[in-house]
Design a protein around this motif. Structure first.
Motif, PDB file in Angstrom:
ATOM      1  N   GLY A 519       0.844  -0.979   0.153  1.00 21.10           N
ATOM      2  CA  GLY A 519      -0.081  -0.071  -0.086  1.00 21.10           C
ATOM      3  C   GLY A 519       0.714   1.365   0.066  1.00 21.10           C
ATOM      4  N   GLU A 520       2.471   1.025  -0.057  1.00 20.02           N
ATOM      5  CA  GLU A 520       2.973   2.471   0.510  1.00 20.02           C
ATOM      6  C   GLU A 520       3.088   3.121  -1.074  1.00 20.02           C
ATOM      7  OE1 GLU A 520       7.388   2.665   1.408  1.00 20.02           O
ATOM      8  OE2 GLU A 520       7.643   1.559  -0.674  1.00 20.02           O
ATOM      9  N   ILE A 521       2.652   4.393  -1.427  1.00 19.42           N
ATOM     10  CA  ILE A 521       2.781   5.693  -2.208  1.00 19.42           C
ATOM     11  C   ILE A 521       3.894   5.883  -2.473  1.00 19.42           C
ATOM     12  CG2 ILE A 521       0.907   7.453  -2.691  1.00 19.42           C
ATOM     13  CD1 ILE A 521       0.031   4.289  -3.333  1.00 19.42           C
ATOM     14  N   MET A 522       3.983   6.095  -3.605  1.00 17.48           N
ATOM     15  CA  MET A 522       5.503   7.114  -3.862  1.00 17.48           C
ATOM     16  C   MET A 522       5.155   8.310  -4.505  1.00 17.48           C
ATOM     17  SD  MET A 522       8.028   6.927  -7.374  1.00 17.48           S
ATOM     18  CE  MET A 522       9.688   7.900  -7.498  1.00 17.48           C
ATOM     19  N   GLU A 523       6.013   9.287  -4.265  1.00 15.84           N
ATOM     20  CA  GLU A 523       5.859  10.704  -4.801  1.00 15.84           C
ATOM     21  C   GLU A 523       7.048  10.921  -5.456  1.00 15.84           C
ATOM     22  OE1 GLU A 523       3.140  12.987  -1.734  1.00 15.84           O
ATOM     23  OE2 GLU A 523       4.704  11.785  -0.548  1.00 15.84           O
ATOM     24  N   TYR A 524       6.715  11.746  -6.601  1.00 16.12           N
ATOM     25  CA  TYR A 524       7.524  12.190  -7.468  1.00 16.12           C
ATOM     26  C   TYR A 524       7.161  12.821  -7.966  1.00 16.12           C
ATOM     27  CZ  TYR A 524       4.384  11.156 -11.481  1.00 16.12           C
ATOM     28  OH  TYR A 524       3.547  10.563 -12.155  1.00 16.12           O
ATOM     29  N   VAL A 525       8.468  13.444  -8.414  1.00 12.90           N
ATOM     30  CA  VAL A 525       8.854  15.842  -9.524  1.00 12.90           C
ATOM     31  C   VAL A 525       7.804  15.366 -10.746  1.00 12.90           C
ATOM     32  CG1 VAL A 525      10.108  17.630  -9.801  1.00 12.90           C
ATOM     33  CG2 VAL A 525      10.138  16.026  -7.872  1.00 12.90           C
ATOM     34  N   LYS A 526       6.496  16.028 -10.130  1.00 11.23           N
ATOM     35  CA  LYS A 526       5.846  15.759 -11.726  1.00 11.23           C
ATOM     36  C   LYS A 526       6.746  16.400 -12.984  1.00 11.23           C
ATOM     37  CE  LYS A 526       0.949  17.793  -9.570  1.00 11.23           C
ATOM     38  NZ  LYS A 526       0.565  18.796  -9.718  1.00 11.23           N
ATOM     39  N   PRO A 527       6.121  15.897 -14.244  1.00 10.25           N
ATOM     40  CA  PRO A 527       7.328  16.139 -15.153  1.00 10.25           C
ATOM     41  C   PRO A 527       6.647  18.139 -15.815  1.00 10.25           C
ATOM     42  CG  PRO A 527       5.625  14.675 -15.504  1.00 10.25           C
ATOM     43  CD  PRO A 527       5.312  14.945 -14.543  1.00 10.25           C
ATOM     44  N   PRO A 528       7.978  18.452 -15.464  1.00  6.81           N
ATOM     45  CA  PRO A 528       7.437  20.060 -16.117  1.00  6.81           C
ATOM     46  C   PRO A 528       6.805  21.110 -17.288  1.00  6.81           C
ATOM     47  CG  PRO A 528      10.030  19.186 -15.116  1.00  6.81           C
ATOM     48  CD  PRO A 528       8.735  18.293 -16.394  1.00  6.81           C
ATOM     49  N   ALA A 529       6.770  19.570 -18.134  1.00  6.90           N
ATOM     50  CA  ALA A 529       5.575  19.707 -19.114  1.00  6.90           C
ATOM     51  C   ALA A 529       3.896  19.201 -19.546  1.00  6.90           C
ATOM     52  CB  ALA A 529       6.100  19.311 -20.510  1.00  6.90           C
ATOM     53  N   SER A 530       3.353  19.918 -19.238  1.00  4.93           N
ATOM     54  CA  SER A 530       2.239  19.669 -19.363  1.00  4.93           C
ATOM     55  C   SER A 530       1.170  19.814 -20.258  1.00  4.93           C
ATOM     56  CB  SER A 530       1.027  20.405 -17.420  1.00  4.93           C
ATOM     57  OG  SER A 530       0.791  22.127 -18.271  1.00  4.93           O
ATOM     58  N   PHE A 531       0.523  19.042 -20.870  1.00  7.23           N
ATOM     59  CA  PHE A 531      -0.752  19.731 -22.258  1.00  7.23           C
ATOM     60  C   PHE A 531      -2.217  19.921 -22.125  1.00  7.23           C
ATOM     61  CE2 PHE A 531       3.127  16.414 -23.007  1.00  7.23           C
ATOM     62  CZ  PHE A 531       3.721  17.120 -23.751  1.00  7.23           C
ATOM     63  N   SER A 532      -2.602  20.344 -22.742  1.00 10.55           N
ATOM     64  CA  SER A 532      -3.656  21.234 -22.781  1.00 10.55           C
ATOM     65  C   SER A 532      -4.551  19.867 -22.686  1.00 10.55           C
ATOM     66  CB  SER A 532      -4.888  21.704 -23.772  1.00 10.55           C
ATOM     67  OG  SER A 532      -4.249  20.501 -24.876  1.00 10.55           O
ATOM     68  N   SER A 533      -4.775  18.749 -22.751  1.00  8.07           N
ATOM     69  CA  SER A 533      -6.342  17.690 -22.571  1.00  8.07           C
ATOM     70  C   SER A 533      -5.208  16.084 -22.310  1.00  8.07           C
ATOM     71  CB  SER A 533      -7.110  17.945 -24.491  1.00  8.07           C
ATOM     72  OG  SER A 533      -6.086  16.927 -25.513  1.00  8.07           O
ATOM     73  N   ILE A 534      -3.765  15.644 -22.628  1.00  7.02           N
ATOM     74  CA  ILE A 534      -2.786  14.744 -22.433  1.00  7.02           C
ATOM     75  C   ILE A 534      -2.790  14.820 -20.962  1.00  7.02           C
ATOM     76  CG2 ILE A 534      -1.909  12.992 -23.362  1.00  7.02           C
ATOM     77  CD1 ILE A 534      -4.545  13.039 -24.992  1.00  7.02           C
ATOM     78  N   LYS A 535      -2.835  13.868 -20.359  1.00  5.98           N
ATOM     79  CA  LYS A 535      -1.941  13.781 -18.869  1.00  5.98           C
ATOM     80  C   LYS A 535      -0.703  12.624 -19.166  1.00  5.98           C
ATOM     81  CE  LYS A 535      -2.330  13.176 -13.944  1.00  5.98           C
ATOM     82  NZ  LYS A 535      -3.283  12.359 -12.857  1.00  5.98           N
ATOM     83  N   LEU A 536       0.298  13.370 -18.509  1.00  6.54           N
ATOM     84  CA  LEU A 536       1.925  12.654 -18.634  1.00  6.54           C
ATOM     85  C   LEU A 536       1.811  11.699 -17.985  1.00  6.54           C
ATOM     86  CD1 LEU A 536       4.258  14.527 -20.224  1.00  6.54           C
ATOM     87  CD2 LEU A 536       3.405  13.565 -21.589  1.00  6.54           C
ATOM     88  N   PHE A 537       1.065  10.424 -17.528  1.00  2.23           N
ATOM     89  CA  PHE A 537       1.827   9.307 -16.575  1.00  2.23           C
ATOM     90  C   PHE A 537       2.797   7.990 -16.477  1.00  2.23           C
ATOM     91  CE2 PHE A 537      -2.133   8.037 -18.306  1.00  2.23           C
ATOM     92  CZ  PHE A 537      -1.473   7.420 -18.346  1.00  2.23           C
ATOM     93  N   PRO A 538       3.054   7.448 -15.319  1.00  2.00           N
ATOM     94  CA  PRO A 538       4.359   6.334 -15.726  1.00  2.00           C
ATOM     95  C   PRO A 538       2.618   5.002 -15.537  1.00  2.00           C
ATOM     96  CG  PRO A 538       4.722   6.473 -13.590  1.00  2.00           C
ATOM     97  CD  PRO A 538       3.060   7.713 -14.097  1.00  2.00           C
TER      98      PRO A 538
END
Length: 553
Positions: A519-538
């Motif tokens: 149940g552990e959650i990792m918090e990582y630095v968000k990608p510096p780039a964001s898009f208008s309708s598309i989300k970046l995620f692993p």
């Protein structure tokens, strides 16, 4: 090195200038669709004046490279999904935090520096890097001939310690005592040239004399690589047909969804390349080190984000067969180990190209090293610290601090920015494979990046003076500060001077963790780039070594 003078210097303006220079660099052969997409990328900064205590344009360069990566991403989104109205915004502050992503990772809100995570590192520290004396065999030291030399013991310092006649271990020494012992030994007994040649050629360890940028550019190796772009993409086996885009079964709209990448690398730069690709949608399998080969858990927490880590004994026939089976299903192989490592295991570029021709589908053969892929030093192994000292970055930092000595950059800048360069190069090669066919080689290096980086010039003198005044009395950096201590000092400066930059709501994204606690959650630095309708995620979270089997999902 050039100092740019300006009465109205801003991060946004300089990052935009660098971004435009990349888009229009004829050496990169940027397609028109990417140049058009670049007009849909916006750079924003809450801090319009530099805030890092360095004369080097770390924020500006990182922001520009993320903008260039965004342009490539938009172009591929358009080509794959018809998203011609998509836009991107690059955040300069987040692009700065990206430069020490590993140090900002948290698990369930707890920073990785907390002692409870020390046990996770122990199993990978087979070279006893946790012992200060052994760790500090990697450092800049003054030499008998009045120069400075960086020695790098890798993750197991035994060979470099024996080379300079020091004991294998002195666990009783404090950090300060270890620095004093190494300094006395090196400065009294060894010349810089002897250390560099003997370490590299006899002991196969890393070492370099510390040069200024001007000294590097007139050296034989500097002359060999000084005109190279940030990466080189070359088509091979042009008779192979174009490869259609894979089916995007997840429907995420990310540019690399369905692309399969093998990550054969460790320690920041290579893992950063493939981590970014994972955020862009790629399926990444990392070939982790075998039990005898050391690694660094605090780097793996971040570096393994979005990857399926599998352990293979690449010296066994079973391991080689499993690796070849992965290659036959891969789109990209990313090699970040010592030059020639895969060759010695039987997987030369020629053989991997043969496999691609046999299956009738092009393969992207990417590789990253320290020195570059031509010139008299190309065969040497190296690390970011080596490139920073070789190319003059460390001397620029030291002079800024008013010291007559080189000082390593305050963040693992070249490692992380080479990571962006490599991800862009893979986007470039994948797009060209889809449109032109063929297989592609991708070559990049820390030193290629550092040459590009320093050619952007230093901050205006007025900005350097402002930064020195802002941090007056707090910049206690010296030649003997290693990368870990510098990151720790920088984290404290950030917490004091820029607390809003570390606002968890703005800084972090979350992913699953497979590091032993349910149940552990990792918090990582968000990608510096964001898009208008598309989300970046692993697609997957972070994982310890050997968690997955060696097969594509």
């Amino acid at each position: 090195m050039t100092v740019i003078s300006s009465k109205s210097y801003t991060i946004t303006a300089e990052a935009t200038r660098i971004f435009n220079s990349l888009v229009n660099d004829p050496r990169l052969d940027v397609p028109e669709i990417v140049k058009c997409a670049a007009r849909h990328v916006t750079i924003q900064a809450r801090h319009e004046v530099p805030f890092l205590p360095t004369p080097l344009k770390m924020t500006e360069s990182s922001t520009a490279l993320w903008a260039y990566l965004s342009a490539w991403s938009l172009a591929i989104m358009n080509a794959r999904y018809g998203l011609d109205e998509e836009t991107a915004v690059v955040d300069a502050e987040q692009a700065t935090l990206y430069l020490f992503s590993f140090a900002l990772v948290r698990f369930n809100g707890v920073p990785i520096q907390d002692k409870r995570f020390a046990l996770r590192a122990t199993q990978y520290d087979t070279g006893k890097y946790n012992e200060p004396y052994r760790a500090l065999a990697t450092n800049i030291y003054p030499t008998r001939d009045g120069k400075f030399c960086l020695l790098h013991g890798g993750l197991n310092a035994t060979r470099i310690l024996r080379m300079v006649g020091m004991p294998d271990s002195q666990p009783e020494l404090t950090r300060e005592e270890a620095i004093a012992a190494h300094t006395k030994n090196i400065s009294e007994n060894f010349d810089s040239h002897w250390l560099e040649i003997t370490a590299n050629e006899r002991y196969r360890q890393s070492s370099t004399v510390c040069n200024t940028f001007e000294e590097f550019l007139v050296s034989e190796h500097g002359k060999a690589i000084k005109d190279d772009p940030i990466y080189i993409v070359k088509q091979v086996d042009a008779s192979l047909p174009p490869v259609g885009w894979p089916e995007a079964t997840k429907g995420s709209g990310r540019p690399l969804e369905g692309i399969r990448i093998i990550d054969f690398s460790r320690i920041i730069a290579g893992p950063a390349i493939t981590k970014i690709c994972a955020l862009l949608g790629a399926t990444v399998i990392r070939i982790s080190s075998n039990p005898q080969q050391p690694d660094v858990a605090v780097l793996m927490f971040d570096g393994n984000l979005g990857k399926r880590d599998t352990s293979l004994n690449m010296k066994s026939e079973e391991g080689k067969d499993a690796f070849e089976a992965l290659l036959l299903g891969a789109d990209v192989i990313m090699d970040g180990f010592r030059p020639g490592s895969l060759d010695r295991l039987g997987f030369t570029r020629d053989y991997m190209r043969l496999l691609a021709r046999k299956r009738g589908k092009g393969l992207i053969l990417a590789r990253e090293n320290c020195y570059g892929w031509k010139g008299p030093l190309q065969h040497r192994s190296g690390w970011q610290q080596i490139s920073d000292c070789l190319t003059g970055v460390a001397w620029a930092q030291g002079k800024f601090l008013g010291l007559d000595e080189p000082v390593l950059p305050l963040l693992p800048n070249a490692d992380y920015q080479a990571g962006i360069c490599g991800a862009i190069a893979i986007l470039d090669a994948i797009y060209k494979r889809a449109t032109l066919g063929g297989s592609y080689t991708v070559d990049l290096s820390l030193s290629q990046f550092n040459v590009f980086f320093q050619k952007q010039g230093l901050l205006p003198v007025v900005e350097q003076e402002r930064l020195l005044k802002r941090y007056e009395g707090e910049l206690s950096f010296r030649h003997y500060d290693d990368a870990l201590s510098l990151s720790q000092k920088m984290a404290k400066l950030f917490a004091k001077h820029e607390p809003k930059l570390l606002d968890p709501e703005k800084v972090y994204a979350k992913a699953d963790s497979n590091w032993g606690e349910e149940g552990e959650i990792m918090e990582y630095v968000k990608p510096p780039a964001s898009f208008s309708s598309i989300k970046l995620f692993p697609d997957v979270g972070t994982t310890q070594a050997g968690t997955y089997s060696p097969q594509w999902p």
